[in-house]
Write an enzyme that holds these catalytic residues in place. Structure first.
Site, PDB file in Angstrom:
ATOM      1  N   HIS A   1     -12.864  -3.800   3.742  1.00 52.29           N
ATOM      2  CA  HIS A   1     -11.407  -3.960   3.841  1.00 52.29           C
ATOM      3  C   HIS A   1     -10.846  -3.359   5.139  1.00 52.29           C
ATOM      4  O   HIS A   1     -10.199  -4.063   5.905  1.00 52.29           O
ATOM      5  CB  HIS A   1     -10.736  -3.322   2.611  1.00 52.29           C
ATOM      6  CG  HIS A   1      -9.263  -3.528   2.563  1.00 52.29           C
ATOM      7  ND1 HIS A   1      -8.560  -3.825   1.420  1.00 52.29           N
ATOM      8  CD2 HIS A   1      -8.320  -3.473   3.538  1.00 52.29           C
ATOM      9  CE1 HIS A   1      -7.287  -3.970   1.686  1.00 52.29           C
ATOM     10  NE2 HIS A   1      -7.104  -3.751   2.972  1.00 52.29           N
TER      11      HIS A   1
ATOM     12  N   HIS B   1      -7.122  -3.235   9.702  1.00 53.86           N
ATOM     13  CA  HIS B   1      -8.306  -4.016   9.343  1.00 53.86           C
ATOM     14  C   HIS B   1      -9.224  -4.066  10.563  1.00 53.86           C
ATOM     15  O   HIS B   1      -9.295  -5.074  11.274  1.00 53.86           O
ATOM     16  CB  HIS B   1      -7.893  -5.414   8.889  1.00 53.86           C
ATOM     17  CG  HIS B   1      -7.144  -5.425   7.596  1.00 53.86           C
ATOM     18  ND1 HIS B   1      -6.679  -6.581   6.999  1.00 53.86           N
ATOM     19  CD2 HIS B   1      -6.798  -4.412   6.758  1.00 53.86           C
ATOM     20  CE1 HIS B   1      -6.058  -6.270   5.853  1.00 53.86           C
ATOM     21  NE2 HIS B   1      -6.114  -4.963   5.695  1.00 53.86           N
TER      22      HIS B   1
ATOM     23  N   GLU C   1       0.822  -1.214   0.000  1.00 57.87           N
ATOM     24  CA  GLU C   1       0.000   0.000   0.000  1.00 57.87           C
ATOM     25  C   GLU C   1       0.858   1.268   0.000  1.00 57.87           C
ATOM     26  O   GLU C   1       0.366   2.355   0.332  1.00 57.87           O
ATOM     27  CB  GLU C   1      -0.955   0.027   1.211  1.00 57.87           C
ATOM     28  CG  GLU C   1      -1.868  -1.183   1.363  1.00 57.87           C
ATOM     29  CD  GLU C   1      -2.904  -1.331   0.258  1.00 57.87           C
ATOM     30  OE1 GLU C   1      -2.924  -0.507  -0.681  1.00 57.87           O
ATOM     31  OE2 GLU C   1      -3.692  -2.296   0.333  1.00 57.87           O
TER      32      GLU C   1
HETATM   33  P1  13P Z   1       1.065  -5.435   3.109  1.00 54.64           P
HETATM   34  O1  13P Z   1       1.469  -6.703   3.815  1.00 54.64           O
HETATM   35  O2  13P Z   1       1.663  -5.346   1.728  1.00 54.64           O
HETATM   36  O3  13P Z   1       1.359  -4.218   3.948  1.00 54.64           O
HETATM   37  O4  13P Z   1      -0.497  -5.484   2.864  1.00 54.64           O
HETATM   38  C1  13P Z   1      -1.396  -5.651   3.915  1.00 54.64           C
HETATM   39  C2  13P Z   1      -2.695  -4.989   3.656  1.00 54.64           C
HETATM   40  O5  13P Z   1      -3.413  -4.720   4.601  1.00 54.64           O
HETATM   41  C3  13P Z   1      -3.093  -4.650   2.269  1.00 54.64           C
HETATM   42  O6  13P Z   1      -4.198  -3.804   2.251  1.00 54.64           O
HETATM   43 ZN    ZN Z   2      -5.362  -3.891   4.098  1.00 52.43          ZN
END
Ligand code: 13P
Ligand code: ZN
Length: 275
Positions: free
Chosen positions: A211, A142, A116
């Site tokens: 998400h 999350h 990200e």
């Molecule tokens: P990364 O492990 O690349 O940081 O991704 C985790 C994530 O939450 C993607 O939205």
């Molecule tokens: Zn994420």
């Protein structure tokens, strides 16, 4: 002083661990970035790795040219950051065009910054501008209850802001500008970065449907506190909705106006649309 002994690195690690303890970082879920202050870069300069190759960011952030960031690694677990930070986090430097970065510390077993990174850096660029350089932390988590709400509430800034404000009197005080929401998109790329950074022009909170959430703030405490407050509000709303279909009483439009008057808050009439 080693890089791991510096206050900003310790604070970053503590915040990541606090997020894990909240249950917001299953597996490699979530990511964190901090725009390092010039004096902090100067203090660690002698301990950075020799510069390696430049890599394309995948987004254009000329407003961040030459800046250094501490960021979580892609695919790394928040749970492991406190155990082995040099494996899980990295310091990157942005080039003079704002198109590329290079790794200057960390990720000692290999890897890349978070997938990200485009969203983090585009958010940082917007927030650096609109906060006159004050905002330094971008946090993606999350958060269970906010995610759950994106399945049942209309995906509008107005509805999310108003529902979350109503759930605790401190909410309009903590996020007076409200929250922005975007519908489901493929994560990890430039398009979602553009949409998220548009919301960051106005809000400090951007919700990604199904998400998670992005928060921006001046320091680790304020940014973690913002995420925590919004997520707790979502938890209260879920409890209320689970108990009964309609609220019997709530905080009214006029109550919010009184709060704005006494707390000197700028609560937009956009969110005061109910009776
Ligand atoms: P990364 O492990 O690349 O940081 O991704 C985790 C994530 O939450 C993607 O939205
Ligand atoms: Zn994420």
């Amino acid at each position: 002083m080693t890089i791991l002994e510096t206050k900003f690195v310790k604070d970053f690690i503590r915040m990541a661990d606090d997020g894990f303890a909240q249950g917001w970082h299953e597996r490699n879920g979530g990511n964190l970035s901090y725009r390092i202050k010039p004096e902090e870069v100067a203090a660690i300069q002698s301990r950075l790795n020799a510069p390696g190759d430049w890599t394309l960011i995948g987004a254009s952030v000329p407003g961040l040219a030459g800046e250094y960031f501490l960021v979580t690694g892609g695919g790394k677990y928040f749970r492991n950051i406190i155990v082995d930070p040099e494996v899980c986090i990295t310091i990157i430097q942005i080039d003079e065009t704002g198109e590329k970065y290079r790794i200057r510390w960390g990720l000692v077993e290999g890897g890349n910054p978070t997938s990200e990174l485009p969203t983090h850096l585009m958010n940082h660029e917007v927030k650096k501008r609109v906060s006159n350089g004050k905002h330094r932390v971008i946090y993606h988590a999350h958060t269970t209850n906010i995610i759950a709400l994106t399945f049942v509430l209309p995906l509008s800034d107005e509805v999310f802001t108003r529902e979350l404000w109503e759930m605790a009197t401190e909410c309009p005080v903590v996020f007076p500008a409200g929250v922005g929401v975007i519908g489901w998109m493929v994560p990890g790329g430039r398009e979602i970065a553009i949409e998220t950074s548009k919301l960051m022009e106005i809000y400090d909170v951007a919700i990604w449907a199904h998400h998670g959430m992005f928060c921006s703030g001046e320091n680790f405490d304020l940014t973690f506190g913002l995420m925590h407050t919004v997520e707790k509000s979502a938890e209260i709303l879920i409890k209320v909705l689970s108990m009964r279909s309609e609220k019997r009483q709530t905080i009214s439009d006029n109550d919010f106006r009184k709060l704005a008057r006494d707390f000197h808050l700028n609560l937009s009439e956009q969110f005061l649309y109910k009776k």
